[in-house]
Design an enzyme around this catalytic site. Sequence first.
Site, mmCIF file in Angstrom:
data_model
loop_
_atom_site.group_PDB
_atom_site.id
_atom_site.type_symbol
_atom_site.label_atom_id
_atom_site.label_comp_id
_atom_site.label_asym_id
_atom_site.label_seq_id
_atom_site.Cartn_x
_atom_site.Cartn_y
_atom_site.Cartn_z
ATOM 1 N N LYS A 197 -31.163 31.750 30.591
ATOM 2 C CA LYS A 197 -30.543 31.060 29.315
ATOM 3 C C LYS A 197 -31.524 31.020 28.294
ATOM 4 O O LYS A 197 -32.687 30.949 28.500
ATOM 5 C CB LYS A 197 -30.074 29.609 30.151
ATOM 6 N N GLU B 243 -18.114 14.327 38.599
ATOM 7 C CA GLU B 243 -18.005 13.019 38.253
ATOM 8 C C GLU B 243 -17.149 12.211 39.232
ATOM 9 O O GLU B 243 -17.497 11.164 39.390
ATOM 10 C CB GLU B 243 -16.828 12.961 36.891
ATOM 11 N N ARG C 187 -12.110 12.358 34.434
ATOM 12 C CA ARG C 187 -12.093 13.014 35.525
ATOM 13 C C ARG C 187 -12.034 12.341 36.739
ATOM 14 O O ARG C 187 -11.656 12.827 37.844
ATOM 15 C CB ARG C 187 -12.861 14.315 35.381
#
Length: 636
Positions: A288, A379, A407
Amino acid sequence: MNEGSSRLLDTINSPDDLKKIDSEFLPQVCNELREFIIDALSCNPGHFGASLGVVELTVALHYVFNTPYDKIIWDVGHQAYGHKILTGRRDRFYTNRKFKGLSGFPNIFESEYDAFGVGHSSTSISAGVGIATAASMRGDDQQQVVAIIGDGAMTAGMAFEGLNNMSALKSNMTVILNDNNMAIDPNVGGFSEYLVDIATSGTYNKLRSEAFKALEKMKLAGPRSKEMITKLNNSLKNLLTKQTNIFEGLNIRYFGPVDGHDVQHLTRVLSDLKNIKGPKVLHVITKKGKGFKFAEENQTAWHAVGDKFDKLTGELLKSNTSSVPKPPKFQDVFGQTIVELAEKNEKIVGITPAMPSGCSLNIMMEKMPDRAFDVGIAEQHAVTFSAGLAIAGYVPFCNIYSSFMQRSFDQVIHDVALQKLNVVFCLDRGGLVGADGATHHGVYDLSFFRGVPNLVVSSPMDEIELRNLMYTAQLPDKGPFSIRYPRGIGSNIDWQQPMTEIKIGTGRKLKDGKDLAVLSIGPVGVKAGQVIAKIERDNLTIAHYDMRFVKPLDEALLHEVFQKHKRIVTIEDGTVVGGLGSAVLEFMADNGYRARVKRLGVPDEFIEHGTQTELYGVCGFDKEGIEKAIFELLES
C-alpha cells in the site's frame, strides 16, 4: 507503439489505447500513472495509498481483459483511481470528489467501465457471482468477470458468503486477493495471519505447479479428475503447511502468491487465467502506498489525505495554520471520553470494526489494550460480539460509522434490543459527510432506529452533550443506547467539563420566543442558533429547542411547543423521511394539535459528493436555507 521516450500516459484515453502499447513499455506506463496520481492528489486530496498499491495490477487488468465487455469489480473502490484514469477520465480527474465532479468510487452512472457501484467493503465477490451467473444463463461463455478484493475486506462475512456461493455455482470468474496486510489500519485476525502463511509457503506453490504439469502430461487433468486433483492439492498443502488451503477446500482453484508490482508477469498470469474455466483465486502481494515513500512508511496516515501536500517532502500543507485554538473533532472527544469513563468503570470495553484511528478508539487501544477490540471489517459481528459482552456483564461501547451501521441492523434488533442489553452504539459520521458521497453519508440512522423497541436514540448538539450522553449510557439499567454525532469539529474549545447524567427522553429549551419555534437535533442546532440570533428583531422572537432524543421523545416539551406555537421548523442532518420531523408530525396528529410544520433535512433522494457546506445548501439546511425557511413560514 514501440518507443518509450514519449509520455505514454498522454496517449491513453481508453483500454484499447493501452493495448496498442508493446508489453515491454508497460512498466513505463505504470511509472507515469503512479506519478499522475501523486501529482493529482497533492493538489486535490483523496484516497491515496490504496490506488498507488495497485497501479501495476490495474494496468495489467486493462491490458489483458476486454473491458467494458469483461467486467472488473473493485471492492470498496478506494483503489480505483488508476482504473478511472485509464478509462477515459484522466482529463476530468482534477474534479475527483468535488461537487458535480467525478465520484471518489466506481459509479455505474459515471462510466460503462465501472461494472458495479461500490463504496462499502466486501461486496465484489457476491456482485461478481451474480454477473457471472447472468452470463451463464444467457449462454455467454466468453465474458470474463474479475473481482478485486483486499485482505482487509476479506475479513467480512459477506466475502465468505460470496466465496461459498461461487464454489456451489462453479462460477466462471476470478477473484483477485490484493494482499497488502492493510485495510485503513493494519489488518487483524486469523485470516490475515493465514494469508501470510500461504504467501511464505514457496515450497507448496512450486510443488503444486509441478504436480499439475505432471498430471497434464499423464492426461489426468481432464474435467472428470477435477475433484481428485483438488483433493491432491489439499493434501499437498496440508502436508507442507499443516493447514488446508481455505480456497481449495471450497473447490476454488488457488494461484499464487505472485508479485503485484511486476506488471509483465501479471499480464502473463492473467492471460493464462482467462483460459481456465470455473472459480479461481489469484493471490497478489502488493504494498500500500507503493512508489511514495511517505505513504509506504505510514500507510494508515496516507490511506486518505485530507490536505494538499508537497510531493517531494511529504509535508502536509494545512489549509488553516492559525494558532487560534480550535474545537476538537467529535471522534476525538469520544476517544478521550471513553478512556475517562473506563478508568472509573472497569466494565466498559470498546469495539470497532476496523476503524480504530477513524473513530479514535485507538486512544483506548493504546492505554487499555486488553479492553478495546478491533474485530476487522465485520459490522454484524461487532454488534453481536458486543451483545455477548453485555450479557456477560460488561458495558460495550460499539463504535461504527453511521453508514456502516446499516449493515448490522438485524443484529441490533435481534441480538441487542430484543434482549434489552446495555450496548452503547456510538455512531460516528452521522449526517452528510462530504466528499465520500452517497455511499458514506450517515443520514438514515435516526429514521431506522426510531422503529426499534427498547432502543434509546439520541444525538448531542455539542461535545459537552456528547460526553454527558456517554456518561448516561454506561450507568446501570440504561439498556440499548444509540448516540450519533457528525464528522468534523465541534463548537466548544473548553469541552472537558465534569460529566452529568441526562434524563433519558428529555430535551431542553435553549431560548424562549413567541413567533415561531425551531426544533433541532444534533450539532445542526448550533447553526440554527446562529441563524436565530442573526434574524431576530425587536418585534420578532423565535424559540429554540434542542430535542436531544428522537426516541423517546420529550412529550412534555412538545406539548409546550404546540400549545404556544402555530409555526414550527424542525431541523436535522438526516433524512426527513422517518426522522425528527416525522416524529413531531406523528405527535401532532396523535394529540390533535394543528400547526404549520416545515421540515428541514436530507430529502428523499441520494445526495452526491461535495463539501459538507455545499451539500447542506443542496438540502436546504445551511444557514441561508434555515433563514429562508423561517421567513417563509412567518410570512405564510
